[in-house]
Design an enzyme around this catalytic site. Structure first.
Site, PDB file in Angstrom:
ATOM      1  N   GLU A   1       0.795  -1.225   0.000  1.00  0.00           N
ATOM      2  CA  GLU A   1       0.000   0.000   0.000  1.00  0.00           C
ATOM      3  C   GLU A   1       0.831   1.281   0.000  1.00  0.00           C
ATOM      4  O   GLU A   1       1.957   1.314   0.507  1.00  0.00           O
ATOM      5  CB  GLU A   1      -0.963  -0.034   1.193  1.00  0.00           C
TER       6      GLU A   1
ATOM      7  N   CYS B   1       3.618   8.389   0.915  1.00  0.00           N
ATOM      8  CA  CYS B   1       4.046   7.414   1.919  1.00  0.00           C
ATOM      9  C   CYS B   1       4.160   6.067   1.210  1.00  0.00           C
ATOM     10  O   CYS B   1       3.162   5.552   0.692  1.00  0.00           O
ATOM     11  CB  CYS B   1       3.011   7.384   3.043  1.00  0.00           C
TER      12      CYS B   1
ATOM     13  N   CYS C   1       5.830  -7.343   7.161  1.00  0.00           N
ATOM     14  CA  CYS C   1       6.961  -6.870   7.956  1.00  0.00           C
ATOM     15  C   CYS C   1       7.257  -7.895   9.042  1.00  0.00           C
ATOM     16  O   CYS C   1       6.332  -8.454   9.641  1.00  0.00           O
ATOM     17  CB  CYS C   1       6.613  -5.515   8.586  1.00  0.00           C
TER      18      CYS C   1
ATOM     19  N   CYS D   1       5.912  -4.906  15.507  1.00  0.00           N
ATOM     20  CA  CYS D   1       5.513  -3.935  16.535  1.00  0.00           C
ATOM     21  C   CYS D   1       4.060  -4.271  16.902  1.00  0.00           C
ATOM     22  O   CYS D   1       3.225  -4.470  16.014  1.00  0.00           O
ATOM     23  CB  CYS D   1       5.606  -2.505  15.999  1.00  0.00           C
TER      24      CYS D   1
ATOM     25  N   CYS E   1       0.868  -2.383  15.379  1.00  0.00           N
ATOM     26  CA  CYS E   1       0.828  -2.115  13.936  1.00  0.00           C
ATOM     27  C   CYS E   1       0.155  -3.255  13.181  1.00  0.00           C
ATOM     28  O   CYS E   1       0.493  -4.430  13.368  1.00  0.00           O
ATOM     29  CB  CYS E   1       2.262  -1.924  13.440  1.00  0.00           C
TER      30      CYS E   1
ATOM     31  N   CYS F   1      -1.527   6.057   9.941  1.00  0.00           N
ATOM     32  CA  CYS F   1      -0.336   5.367  10.438  1.00  0.00           C
ATOM     33  C   CYS F   1      -0.698   4.074  11.143  1.00  0.00           C
ATOM     34  O   CYS F   1      -1.610   4.043  11.968  1.00  0.00           O
ATOM     35  CB  CYS F   1       0.398   6.270  11.431  1.00  0.00           C
TER      36      CYS F   1
END
Ligand code: SF4
Length: 368
Positions: free
Chosen positions: A91, A106, A113, A117, A120, A348
């Site tokens: 994205e 962005c 990933c 975290c 996230c 975010c």
């Protein structure tokens, strides 16, 4: 037989060397490729035919497939899902800047990933793969080519989409060189920010290769021993060491780093947490002589890859205000990052792999 070299992933110098053509010619071709021209349509009147033929023989032109595009009804953010040859979506978000017609993009650097975290959405996916140089560059090209208003242009790039950019540092560095090349999109390196969870070898690699690029670091929690609970990367790279690496880049470049702090209700938004953050900032100023730009990010509650809601809530407005006041009382101002596109999952920490169902709603390609 043609190799699988993708031409938009090469700098002019690399194109010249690989195709064995003059650099001036390579620069003109690079410019056309980066701005969206298709090789067969480039007239040999402007480029020597022999050079054009060599470049055509060298590699291929590829474009990202636009899987989905969603415009926010709350603000002028647009989220795109693109896919490369393996069809795995990643994205990109187009962010309007204050000046009309200026945008930041962005971008993603990985599909998924591995850093995990806890707050996230992307972190719940695990890592599928690193993006190639041309796939990173292609996200900015596609957004740029979609800007139709006169004078509209991409002003900056932030590596804060899916993935940890410094886990794919060599390709991210190569992509930044291409994006900032004057013959191409010419995005000033000072307007490019690489945001990391704190991979120290990658921070050093970027600092050495691209001293003008800005660094952002996700703080998570500035208290000793607390960060690991929400950012497992802290077990490998402790915040103190991460900030030292970031500080060395700041001292060398003169650019203040961005400290991103995602406020999680009841987790890291207490007055003690604010005091710890301010103390870290004061120690940083003392050691490196530069004040970090503290960016507070209100959390956007989100579901993970399995559809279950992540166990975090947004801090209340009064808690956020108190946190800011605590920082200010210790001499540190902060900005509250407007994290837009919340209704389209563009904010975010909200970027997550699209479901199969959504992926079938294909739209035509944005570029060319
Ligand atoms: S915040 Fe960044 S580094 Fe952490 S899991 Fe999400 S994408 Fe990865």
């Amino acid at each position: 037989m043609k190799s699988d070299v993708v031409l938009s992933g090469l700098l002019p110098e690399e194109l010249a060397e690989a195709a064995d053509i003059p650099l001036s010619c390579a620069r003109r071709l690079f410019s056309r490729i980066q701005k969206g021209s298709v090789l067969p349509e480039i007239s040999p009147s402007t480029i020597r035919r022999v050079s054009l033929d060599r470049v055509k023989a060298l590699g291929v032109q590829r474009e990202l497939r636009l899987v989905e595009q969603a415009a926010s009804s709350l603000d002028p953010f647009i989220k795109y899902a693109f896919a490369g040859p393996d069809d795995k979506p990643f994205e990109t978000v187009r962010i309007p800047l204050e000046k009309t017609g200026r945008y930041s993009v962005c971008v993603s650097s990985q599909v998924g990933c591995a850093i995990a975290c806890r707050f996230c959405a992307t972190g719940t996916m695990g890592l599928t793969r690193n993006l190639e140089v041309w796939e990173i560059v292609g996200q900015v090209q596609a957004v740029s080519q979609g800007l139709t208003a006169p004078q509209a242009r991409v002003h900056g790039v932030v590596f804060q989409g899916m993935g940890e950019p410094l886990a794919n540092a060599a390709r991210v560095i190569a992509a930044i060189r291409i994006l900032s090349e004057p013959a191409g999109l010419a995005i000033d390196q000072r307007n490019i920010t690489v945001c990391t969870s704190g991979l120290i070898p990658g921070i050093r690699a970027v600092a050495e290769a691209l001293p003008n690029v800005r660094l952002g670091v996700s703080i998570g929690d500035a208290r000793e021993g607390k960060r690991q609970a929400i950012m497992p990367i802290d077990e490998t790279y402790r915040l103190t060491d991460v900030l030292r690496a970031v500080g060395e880049h700041a001292r060398g470049s003169g650019y203040a780093p961005m400290w991103a702090y995602t406020l999680l209700a009841g987790v890291n938004d207490s007055p003690e947490a604010a005091t710890a953050l301010a103390e870290r900032a004061a120690a940083f100023v003392q050691e490196f002589g530069i004040r970090p730009r503290i960016s507070l990010i209100p959390y956007n509650p989100v579901a993970g890859n399995d559809g279950r809601q992540l166990p975090f809530e947004r801090s209340g407005a009064s808690v956020l205000e108190l946190f800011r006041e605590q920082l200010l009382a210790k001499g540190f101002g902060s900005i509250v990052r407007y994290s837009g596109g919340g209704d389209i999952g563009a904010a975010c920490g909200q970027l997550v792999q699209l479901s199969e169902k959504r992926r079938t709603r294909e739209l035509p390609s944005a570029s060319r």
